[in-house]
Scaffold this motif. Sequence first.
Motif, PDB file in Angstrom:
ATOM      1  N   HIS A   9     -35.590  32.528 -39.009  1.00 54.72           N
ATOM      2  CA  HIS A   9     -36.499  32.499 -37.856  1.00 54.72           C
ATOM      3  C   HIS A   9     -38.188  32.127 -38.150  1.00 54.72           C
ATOM      4  O   HIS A   9     -39.036  31.790 -37.517  1.00 54.72           O
ATOM      5  CB  HIS A   9     -36.459  33.949 -37.122  1.00 54.72           C
ATOM      6  N   PHE A  34     -31.029  16.509 -32.396  1.00 51.42           N
ATOM      7  CA  PHE A  34     -32.423  16.321 -32.364  1.00 51.42           C
ATOM      8  C   PHE A  34     -33.375  17.231 -33.079  1.00 51.42           C
ATOM      9  O   PHE A  34     -32.703  18.517 -33.005  1.00 51.42           O
ATOM     10  CB  PHE A  34     -33.006  16.384 -30.839  1.00 51.42           C
ATOM     11  N   TYR A  36     -37.065  18.976 -32.526  1.00 49.47           N
ATOM     12  CA  TYR A  36     -38.132  19.089 -31.876  1.00 49.47           C
ATOM     13  C   TYR A  36     -39.233  19.855 -32.667  1.00 49.47           C
ATOM     14  O   TYR A  36     -38.605  20.910 -33.236  1.00 49.47           O
ATOM     15  CB  TYR A  36     -38.161  19.632 -30.458  1.00 49.47           C
ATOM     16  N   GLN A  38     -43.073  21.860 -32.153  1.00 50.78           N
ATOM     17  CA  GLN A  38     -44.086  22.428 -31.215  1.00 50.78           C
ATOM     18  C   GLN A  38     -45.373  22.902 -32.196  1.00 50.78           C
ATOM     19  O   GLN A  38     -45.057  24.245 -32.691  1.00 50.78           O
ATOM     20  CB  GLN A  38     -43.532  23.595 -30.489  1.00 50.78           C
ATOM     21  N   GLY A  41     -50.389  25.610 -29.682  1.00 50.54           N
ATOM     22  CA  GLY A  41     -50.940  25.301 -28.433  1.00 50.54           C
ATOM     23  C   GLY A  41     -50.573  24.022 -27.936  1.00 50.54           C
ATOM     24  O   GLY A  41     -51.170  23.604 -27.001  1.00 50.54           O
ATOM     25  N   HIS A  43     -47.273  20.807 -26.979  1.00 48.28           N
ATOM     26  CA  HIS A  43     -45.980  20.875 -25.981  1.00 48.28           C
ATOM     27  C   HIS A  43     -45.032  20.392 -27.123  1.00 48.28           C
ATOM     28  O   HIS A  43     -45.284  19.926 -28.399  1.00 48.28           O
ATOM     29  CB  HIS A  43     -45.825  19.925 -24.942  1.00 48.28           C
ATOM     30  N   LEU A  44     -43.735  20.784 -26.748  1.00 52.45           N
ATOM     31  CA  LEU A  44     -42.552  20.339 -27.874  1.00 52.45           C
ATOM     32  C   LEU A  44     -42.639  18.674 -27.627  1.00 52.45           C
ATOM     33  O   LEU A  44     -42.818  18.132 -26.883  1.00 52.45           O
ATOM     34  CB  LEU A  44     -41.143  20.680 -26.884  1.00 52.45           C
ATOM     35  N   PHE A  90     -37.522  23.231 -33.466  1.00 53.48           N
ATOM     36  CA  PHE A  90     -36.169  23.742 -32.849  1.00 53.48           C
ATOM     37  C   PHE A  90     -35.246  22.386 -33.118  1.00 53.48           C
ATOM     38  O   PHE A  90     -35.583  21.299 -32.934  1.00 53.48           O
ATOM     39  CB  PHE A  90     -36.725  23.614 -31.337  1.00 53.48           C
ATOM     40  N   PHE A 104     -30.610  24.244 -27.360  1.00 57.67           N
ATOM     41  CA  PHE A 104     -31.630  24.279 -28.452  1.00 57.67           C
ATOM     42  C   PHE A 104     -31.280  25.835 -29.109  1.00 57.67           C
ATOM     43  O   PHE A 104     -30.712  26.457 -28.698  1.00 57.67           O
ATOM     44  CB  PHE A 104     -33.231  24.739 -27.687  1.00 57.67           C
ATOM     45  N   GLY A 105     -31.494  25.412 -30.445  1.00 55.39           N
ATOM     46  CA  GLY A 105     -31.635  26.817 -31.544  1.00 55.39           C
ATOM     47  C   GLY A 105     -32.656  27.734 -30.974  1.00 55.39           C
ATOM     48  O   GLY A 105     -33.821  27.150 -30.427  1.00 55.39           O
ATOM     49  N   LYS A 106     -32.696  28.630 -31.589  1.00 57.96           N
ATOM     50  CA  LYS A 106     -33.983  29.517 -31.358  1.00 57.96           C
ATOM     51  C   LYS A 106     -35.307  29.245 -31.925  1.00 57.96           C
ATOM     52  O   LYS A 106     -36.308  30.104 -31.713  1.00 57.96           O
ATOM     53  CB  LYS A 106     -33.530  31.209 -31.571  1.00 57.96           C
TER      54      LYS A 106
END
Lengths: 114, 115
Positions: A9, A34, A36, A38, A41, A43-44, A90, A104-106
């Motif tokens: 995490h 995928f 991703y 972030q 502040g 966006h993904l 992610f 998605f994963g956490k």
Amino acid sequence: AQSVSQHNHHVILSEAASLELGCNYSYGGTVNLFWYVQYPGQHLQLLLKYFSGDPLVKGIKGFEAEFIKSKFSFNLRKPSVQWSDTAEYFCAVIGNSGYSTLTFGKGTMLLVSP
Amino acid sequence: DAMVIQNPRYQVTQFGKPVTLSCSQTLNHNVMYWYQQKSSQAPKLLFHYYDKDFNNEADTPDNFQSRRPNTSFCFLDIRSPGLGDAAMYLCATSRDWASGLYEQYFGPGTRLTVT
């Protein structure tokens, strides 16, 4: 039902250290994968993706990921991280046939100290 | 730049008071999605529109509704927000559906607080 597991995490690294973020998925079929990212502040945004072909895919900013089908894994790697890589990462999976949605994963929060 | 825009970025509403979140896109994409992301959790798909066709996920509560009046705009309506609905709401778009072949583009999200 499909699921994605991200191993850590929180990860803290010093600049120039190597990075590997683990991702395992569960899905009864062929998948698209995928990563991703972030940034604080923001966006993904897509870092990289695997649909087919060479299981080693290269993304933006020096990131790469390797799809190992036998292990249901899609780990993200970078040889030398920078302070600007501090972000949340992610992993996500979607089946590539029939009706499937992006799961998605956490997420893994990466903090790179200068 | 073409993008996905969400307004407002922060929204505070009272328990039980209806609230609407807005998403617009300049990408001219066919598909628009709404995700809910609670703290330390993965984004969870609520529903999506393929053009004008609405697709609700099976476990999305009836309290959540959506409207897509045209290609560019999509709204998320929460009819009676509860404390458990406090979350980040993400809008995303993709050029087409086709079993995940198309990358999803995300907006910055709206953080909803319920008091």
